[in-house]
Scaffold this active site. Structure first.
Site, PDB file in Angstrom:
ATOM      1  N   SER A  60     -12.307  22.391   3.735  1.00 24.56           N
ATOM      2  CA  SER A  60     -12.065  21.548   2.565  1.00 24.56           C
ATOM      3  C   SER A  60     -12.845  22.039   1.349  1.00 24.56           C
ATOM      4  O   SER A  60     -12.559  21.638   0.242  1.00 24.56           O
ATOM      5  CB  SER A  60     -12.444  20.103   2.881  1.00 24.56           C
ATOM      6  N   HIS A  96      -4.908  23.363   3.938  1.00 23.21           N
ATOM      7  CA  HIS A  96      -5.825  22.212   3.992  1.00 23.21           C
ATOM      8  C   HIS A  96      -5.053  20.924   4.262  1.00 23.21           C
ATOM      9  O   HIS A  96      -4.268  20.471   3.431  1.00 23.21           O
ATOM     10  CB  HIS A  96      -6.612  22.120   2.670  1.00 23.21           C
ATOM     11  N   GLU A 128      -2.343  21.355   1.415  1.00 30.70           N
ATOM     12  CA  GLU A 128      -2.602  22.243   0.279  1.00 30.70           C
ATOM     13  C   GLU A 128      -2.511  23.680   0.789  1.00 30.70           C
ATOM     14  O   GLU A 128      -3.167  24.030   1.774  1.00 30.70           O
ATOM     15  CB  GLU A 128      -3.993  21.978  -0.302  1.00 30.70           C
ATOM     16  N   ASN A 180      -9.827  17.540  -3.425  1.00 25.31           N
ATOM     17  CA  ASN A 180     -11.270  17.272  -3.469  1.00 25.31           C
ATOM     18  C   ASN A 180     -11.863  17.477  -4.852  1.00 25.31           C
ATOM     19  O   ASN A 180     -12.886  16.866  -5.185  1.00 25.31           O
ATOM     20  CB  ASN A 180     -12.000  18.095  -2.411  1.00 25.31           C
TER      21      ASN A 180
HETATM   22  N1  CAA Z   1      -1.338   8.684  15.065  1.00 24.64           N
HETATM   23  C1  CAA Z   1      -0.375   7.746  15.148  1.00 24.64           C
HETATM   24  N2  CAA Z   1      -0.478   6.530  14.596  1.00 24.64           N
HETATM   25  C2  CAA Z   1      -1.626   6.254  13.918  1.00 24.64           C
HETATM   26  C3  CAA Z   1      -2.682   7.191  13.776  1.00 24.64           C
HETATM   27  C4  CAA Z   1      -2.511   8.461  14.397  1.00 24.64           C
HETATM   28  N3  CAA Z   1      -3.439   9.423  14.350  1.00 24.64           N
HETATM   29  N4  CAA Z   1      -3.681   6.632  13.057  1.00 24.64           N
HETATM   30  C5  CAA Z   1      -3.296   5.391  12.739  1.00 24.64           C
HETATM   31  N5  CAA Z   1      -2.053   5.159  13.243  1.00 24.64           N
HETATM   32  C6  CAA Z   1      -1.253   3.970  13.139  1.00 24.64           C
HETATM   33  C7  CAA Z   1      -2.079   2.734  13.374  1.00 24.64           C
HETATM   34  O1  CAA Z   1      -2.252   2.498  14.762  1.00 24.64           O
HETATM   35  C8  CAA Z   1      -1.246   1.674  12.724  1.00 24.64           C
HETATM   36  O2  CAA Z   1      -0.215   1.256  13.601  1.00 24.64           O
HETATM   37  P1  CAA Z   1       0.262  -0.286  13.622  1.00 24.64           P
HETATM   38  O3  CAA Z   1       0.923  -0.492  12.296  1.00 24.64           O
HETATM   39  O4  CAA Z   1       1.202  -0.327  14.774  1.00 24.64           O
HETATM   40  O5  CAA Z   1      -0.971  -1.092  13.818  1.00 24.64           O
HETATM   41  C9  CAA Z   1      -0.616   2.400  11.557  1.00 24.64           C
HETATM   42  O6  CAA Z   1      -0.763   3.823  11.823  1.00 24.64           O
HETATM   43  C10 CAA Z   1      -1.259   2.081  10.251  1.00 24.64           C
HETATM   44  O7  CAA Z   1      -2.637   2.212  10.384  1.00 24.64           O
HETATM   45  P2  CAA Z   1      -3.643   1.039   9.986  1.00 24.64           P
HETATM   46  O8  CAA Z   1      -3.010  -0.295  10.163  1.00 24.64           O
HETATM   47  O9  CAA Z   1      -4.938   1.339  10.671  1.00 24.64           O
HETATM   48  O10 CAA Z   1      -3.980   1.193   8.470  1.00 24.64           O
HETATM   49  P3  CAA Z   1      -3.180   1.653   7.168  1.00 24.64           P
HETATM   50  O11 CAA Z   1      -1.866   1.028   7.037  1.00 24.64           O
HETATM   51  O12 CAA Z   1      -4.201   1.462   6.096  1.00 24.64           O
HETATM   52  O13 CAA Z   1      -2.934   3.206   7.314  1.00 24.64           O
HETATM   53  C11 CAA Z   1      -4.053   5.231   6.728  1.00 24.64           C
HETATM   54  C12 CAA Z   1      -3.941   4.066   7.709  1.00 24.64           C
HETATM   55  C13 CAA Z   1      -2.801   6.086   6.761  1.00 24.64           C
HETATM   56  C14 CAA Z   1      -5.232   6.047   7.228  1.00 24.64           C
HETATM   57  C15 CAA Z   1      -4.275   4.682   5.266  1.00 24.64           C
HETATM   58  O14 CAA Z   1      -5.306   3.749   5.238  1.00 24.64           O
HETATM   59  C16 CAA Z   1      -4.598   5.771   4.285  1.00 24.64           C
HETATM   60  O15 CAA Z   1      -3.745   6.468   3.801  1.00 24.64           O
HETATM   61  N6  CAA Z   1      -5.912   5.917   3.946  1.00 24.64           N
HETATM   62  C17 CAA Z   1      -6.381   6.943   3.084  1.00 24.64           C
HETATM   63  C18 CAA Z   1      -6.655   8.163   3.914  1.00 24.64           C
HETATM   64  C19 CAA Z   1      -7.087   9.323   3.075  1.00 24.64           C
HETATM   65  O16 CAA Z   1      -7.265   9.258   1.870  1.00 24.64           O
HETATM   66  N7  CAA Z   1      -7.258  10.449   3.757  1.00 24.64           N
HETATM   67  C20 CAA Z   1      -7.682  11.641   3.134  1.00 24.64           C
HETATM   68  C21 CAA Z   1      -9.167  11.755   3.253  1.00 24.64           C
HETATM   69  S1  CAA Z   1      -9.755  13.163   2.419  1.00 24.64           S
HETATM   70  C22 CAA Z   1      -9.524  14.400   3.536  1.00 24.64           C
HETATM   71  O17 CAA Z   1      -9.093  14.240   4.635  1.00 24.64           O
HETATM   72  C23 CAA Z   1      -9.801  15.753   3.069  1.00 24.64           C
HETATM   73  C24 CAA Z   1     -11.137  16.240   2.911  1.00 24.64           C
HETATM   74  O18 CAA Z   1     -11.249  17.399   2.666  1.00 24.64           O
HETATM   75  C25 CAA Z   1     -12.363  15.406   2.991  1.00 24.64           C
END
Ligand code: CAA
Length: 292
Positions: free
Chosen positions: A118, A139, A151, A189
């Site tokens: 990242s 990424h 990315e 990022n």
């Molecule tokens: N596989 C399959 N299903 C999954 C899963 C996975 N790995 N993870 C979660 N789910 C499912 C959950 O079980 C849930 O199912 P139900 O609806 O049946 O309960 C569903 O997906 C939705 O999950 P949640 O209810 O927990 O929560 P949500 O609706 O908020 O979605 C999320 C979760 C997609 C993570 C959302 O919160 C989101 O988009 N968050 C932001 C994440 C983000 O910004 N990520 C990037 C971080 S930065 C990075 O990664 C890069 C870096 O370099 C640091």
């Protein structure tokens, strides 16, 4: 060049997610780890995720059929005939370089080497192997099976044909690829890290509570998670590491770690994964903000 066989280095959170989406997309995948126990843990996570997708009817194949395309190994030689290697090992330049250097002697010359880093420079990593024109960044975002973006990172040495092959590979994984170049932090990022650090600074300055800042950004901007929930989700140690690489590159305050982030990391409060960060996860379904 056609990509058929995918090698993934590391079977942690990101590596297992990448292996999973590649297998879901129909590729033959071999995951490499240093010990069998890490493969077992990663594959258990994959099975859980596939079961969830099957339950929701979002996959056409059975989890068993997808799982059959996934192999785990602790021997580098098993990756010799891969068409692309996607590295997702620990964010440590020397560790990554060691891995690339060893694999360069084993994996076929035409294969593309990609890194999921990242923040580490892809140009620095490519010096560890003798295939600079076949080296790129790919990424992905956490959780990989759900996040649509990848990315695709070009360096000054990347061959056009290699870049386009990797871009198409991103599409074939079911992701939406975006084009970017090897500038620290790439697109996401570069914008996300200063935003998260500003949230910490706003909290330090008394602008609002952890919960209120999170609510404000969720409900006021339509973000899926507020900045503190996201920081705990990404990992405070990971974010702290990224701030160093970005500050070193740009020498701008907006990329520098606020004192509170440093203290949380020193105390071992890494966020969700360690049970404590900006929030306390004693009851994971109902996190409580810590008094900081
Ligand atoms: N596989 C399959 N299903 C999954 C899963 C996975 N790995 N993870 C979660 N789910 C499912 C959950 O079980 C849930 O199912 P139900 O609806 O049946 O309960 C569903 O997906 C939705 O999950 P949640 O209810 O927990 O929560 P949500 O609706 O908020 O979605 C999320 C979760 C997609 C993570 C959302 O919160 C989101 O988009 N968050 C932001 C994440 C983000 O910004 N990520 C990037 C971080 S930065 C990075 O990664 C890069 C870096 O370099 C640091």
């Amino acid at each position: 060049m056609e990509i058929k066989k995918v090698g993934v280095l590391g079977c942690g959170l990101m590596g297992s997610g990448i292996a999973q989406v590649a297998a879901m997309a129909g590729f033959d995948v071999t995951s490499l780890e240093v010990e069998q126990k890490f493969l077992d843990k990663g594959f258990a996570g994959i099975e859980k995720s596939l079961a969830k997708f099957a339950e929701k009817g979002t996959i056409k194949e059975t989890p068993q059929a997808i799982r059959a395309r996934l192999k785990g190994t602790t021997k580098k030689e098993d990756l010799a005939d891969c068409d692309i290697i996607v590295e997702a090992v620990i964010e440590n330049v020397e560790e990554k370089k060691k891995m690339y250097s060893a694999l360069d002697a084993i994996v076929k010359k035409e294969a593309i080497f990609a890194s999921n880093t990242s923040s580490i420079s892809i140009t620095e990593l490519l010096t560890a192997a003798k295939r600079p024109e076949r080296f790129i960044g790919l990424h992905f975002f956490n959780p990989v099976p759900l996040m649509k973006l990848v990315e695709v990172v070009r360096t000054i040495a990347t061959a056009d044909e290699v870049y386009e092959t990797a871009y198409e590979f991103g599409k074939n994984l079911g992701k939406v690829p975006v084009r970017t170049s090897d500038k620290t932090g790439f697109i996401v990022n570069r914008l996300l890290v200063p935003y998260m650090l500003d949230a910490i600074r706003a909290y330090e300055e008394g602008v609002g509570s952890i919960e209120d800042i999170d609510q404000a950004m969720k409900l006021g901007c339509g973000y899926p998670m507020g900045p503190f929930t996201l920081l705990d989700f990404v990992g405070l140690d990971t974010t702290y590491y990224i701030t160093h690489v970005m500050y070193d590159e740009f020498k701008e305050r907006r990329f520098a770690s606020p004192p509170l982030l440093k203290r949380l990391v020193m105390a071992g409060w890494y966020g969700r994964k360690s049970g404590r960060g900006f929030y306390d996860y004693a009851d994971p379904a109902n996190p409580k903000p810590n008094k900081l």
